[in-house]
Design a protein around this motif. Structure first.
Motif, PDB file in Angstrom:
ATOM      1  N   SER A 121    -110.380  32.101  24.272  1.00  0.00           N
ATOM      2  CA  SER A 121    -109.874  32.883  23.135  1.00  0.00           C
ATOM      3  C   SER A 121    -110.958  33.742  22.491  1.00  0.00           C
ATOM      4  O   SER A 121    -110.753  34.271  21.402  1.00  0.00           O
ATOM      5  N   ASN A 122    -112.115  33.859  23.149  1.00  0.00           N
ATOM      6  CA  ASN A 122    -113.240  34.613  22.605  1.00  0.00           C
ATOM      7  C   ASN A 122    -113.757  34.002  21.303  1.00  0.00           C
ATOM      8  O   ASN A 122    -114.383  34.680  20.497  1.00  0.00           O
ATOM      9  N   ASN A 123    -113.471  32.717  21.119  1.00  0.00           N
ATOM     10  CA  ASN A 123    -113.946  32.057  19.918  1.00  0.00           C
ATOM     11  C   ASN A 123    -115.472  31.974  19.886  1.00  0.00           C
ATOM     12  O   ASN A 123    -116.066  31.812  18.826  1.00  0.00           O
ATOM     13  N   CYS A 124    -116.089  32.063  21.055  1.00  0.00           N
ATOM     14  CA  CYS A 124    -117.543  32.006  21.103  1.00  0.00           C
ATOM     15  C   CYS A 124    -118.186  33.242  20.490  1.00  0.00           C
ATOM     16  O   CYS A 124    -119.309  33.180  19.999  1.00  0.00           O
ATOM     17  N   THR A 125    -117.514  34.365  20.540  1.00  0.00           N
ATOM     18  CA  THR A 125    -118.070  35.595  19.981  1.00  0.00           C
ATOM     19  C   THR A 125    -117.342  36.029  18.716  1.00  0.00           C
ATOM     20  O   THR A 125    -117.897  36.746  17.904  1.00  0.00           O
ATOM     21  N   ASP A 126    -116.108  35.578  18.553  1.00  0.00           N
ATOM     22  CA  ASP A 126    -115.319  35.966  17.387  1.00  0.00           C
ATOM     23  C   ASP A 126    -114.697  34.718  16.768  1.00  0.00           C
ATOM     24  O   ASP A 126    -113.658  34.243  17.219  1.00  0.00           O
ATOM     25  N   PRO A 127    -115.335  34.148  15.738  1.00  0.00           N
ATOM     26  CA  PRO A 127    -114.820  32.911  15.156  1.00  0.00           C
ATOM     27  C   PRO A 127    -113.403  33.029  14.606  1.00  0.00           C
ATOM     28  O   PRO A 127    -112.731  32.028  14.421  1.00  0.00           O
ATOM     29  N   ASP A 128    -112.949  34.244  14.330  1.00  0.00           N
ATOM     30  CA  ASP A 128    -111.595  34.419  13.793  1.00  0.00           C
ATOM     31  C   ASP A 128    -110.528  34.369  14.880  1.00  0.00           C
ATOM     32  O   ASP A 128    -109.340  34.263  14.585  1.00  0.00           O
ATOM     33  N   ALA A 129    -110.960  34.463  16.135  1.00  0.00           N
ATOM     34  CA  ALA A 129    -109.996  34.408  17.238  1.00  0.00           C
ATOM     35  C   ALA A 129    -109.719  32.938  17.551  1.00  0.00           C
ATOM     36  O   ALA A 129    -110.293  32.350  18.457  1.00  0.00           O
ATOM     37  N   LEU A 130    -108.846  32.342  16.784  1.00  0.00           N
ATOM     38  CA  LEU A 130    -108.614  30.917  16.868  1.00  0.00           C
ATOM     39  C   LEU A 130    -107.707  30.518  18.004  1.00  0.00           C
ATOM     40  O   LEU A 130    -107.558  29.345  18.296  1.00  0.00           O
ATOM     41  N   GLY A 131    -107.072  31.479  18.650  1.00  0.00           N
ATOM     42  CA  GLY A 131    -106.199  31.150  19.762  1.00  0.00           C
ATOM     43  C   GLY A 131    -104.927  30.462  19.293  1.00  0.00           C
ATOM     44  O   GLY A 131    -104.505  30.592  18.144  1.00  0.00           O
ATOM     45  N   LYS A 132    -104.343  29.693  20.151  1.00  0.00           N
ATOM     46  CA  LYS A 132    -103.073  29.047  19.854  1.00  0.00           C
ATOM     47  C   LYS A 132    -103.179  27.559  20.155  1.00  0.00           C
ATOM     48  O   LYS A 132    -103.528  27.158  21.264  1.00  0.00           O
ATOM     49  N   VAL A 133    -102.866  26.758  19.161  1.00  0.00           N
ATOM     50  CA  VAL A 133    -102.910  25.316  19.331  1.00  0.00           C
ATOM     51  C   VAL A 133    -101.837  24.899  20.334  1.00  0.00           C
ATOM     52  O   VAL A 133    -100.678  25.312  20.240  1.00  0.00           O
ATOM     53  N   GLY A 134    -102.226  24.122  21.277  1.00  0.00           N
ATOM     54  CA  GLY A 134    -101.304  23.681  22.328  1.00  0.00           C
ATOM     55  C   GLY A 134    -101.686  24.244  23.673  1.00  0.00           C
ATOM     56  O   GLY A 134    -101.524  23.578  24.696  1.00  0.00           O
TER      57      GLY A 134
END
Length: 224
Positions: A121-134
């Motif tokens: 989810s690119n969370n490594c570079t963008d902390p706001d990109a939380l993706g989708k739980v599940g």
């Protein structure tokens, strides 16, 4: 006849003396003490060493849990090795030493902290990109810091996290993140009994790891 009487008297006296010797209990207490005291001392040393070993494991677990839980509450940690700020990584090295007391953690302990993020989810570079739980995420290393080496007694270990950074059963979702704190401590579990045991194993490395999810988002590492 007189000679025969004297001979019988001597025989009776001899037999009664031997019997008294075998029935005598003089010196039994001394023999029992000589046999039992070393065994009791070894048992006491063994129980003491078992207690010290369990205490060491408990202290390592306490250090790992406290650091993981505390860092997980921070949005960022400054990669600065001093205690001028509660956000500095040096504060956590000092805290590890204080939490582990009376262990000599400053000279025999080591801490490795790894920030884990989801690479999908690119969370490594963008902390706001939380993706989708599940949705399943793919753990990746965002940053890793190691406590300063304290000298010859330092464990000088490498991270033992699995190749996937999280345990197989750890539920890691898209946009997920985690903090892994590994604690190492050099300990001799046979310090006292090694005097009687020439082949004692010697120093071992006690290892504990604790995972914690950050309270809000992935924990970043800053330069100040």
């Amino acid at each position: 006849m007189m000679r025969s009487l004297i001979r019988r008297c001597r025989q009776r006296a001899g037999r009664s003396g031997v019997k008294r010797f075998w029935l005598s209990d003089h010196g039994v207490a001394g023999i029992e003490t000589a046999v039992l005291v070393p065994l009791i001392l070894l048992m006491m040393l063994g129980f003491t060493e078992l207690y010290l070993y369990l205490r060491t494991i408990s202290a390592a677990e306490r250090v790992a849990f406290t650091l993981a839980d505390t860092i997980g509450q921070k949005p960022s940690i400054a990669n600065v090795n001093n205690t001028a700020s509660a956000n500095n990584i040096g504060t956590y090295w000092y805290a590890a030493d204080a939490i582990a007391r009376p262990l000599d953690f400053a000279n025999r302990g080591e801490v490795i902290i790894t920030s884990i993020c989801d690479s999908v989810s690119n969370n490594c570079t963008d902390p706001d990109a939380l993706g989708k739980v599940g949705d399943k995420g793919v753990p990746a290393k965002l940053w890793r810091v190691v406590s300063p080496k304290a000298g010859a007694n330092s464990p000088n270990q490498k991270s033992r996290l699995p190749a996937g950074f999280t345990p197989p059963a750890w539920p890691f979702y898209s946009g997920d993140s985690a903090i892994a704190v590994e604690v190492f401590y050099q300990f001799n579990p046979y310090l006292m009994t090694s005097a009687f045991w020439a082949d004692a194993p010697g120093v071992v490395t006690v290892y504990e790891v604790v995972y914690a999810r950050p309270r809000k988002t992935v924990v970043q590492l800053t330069s100040s």
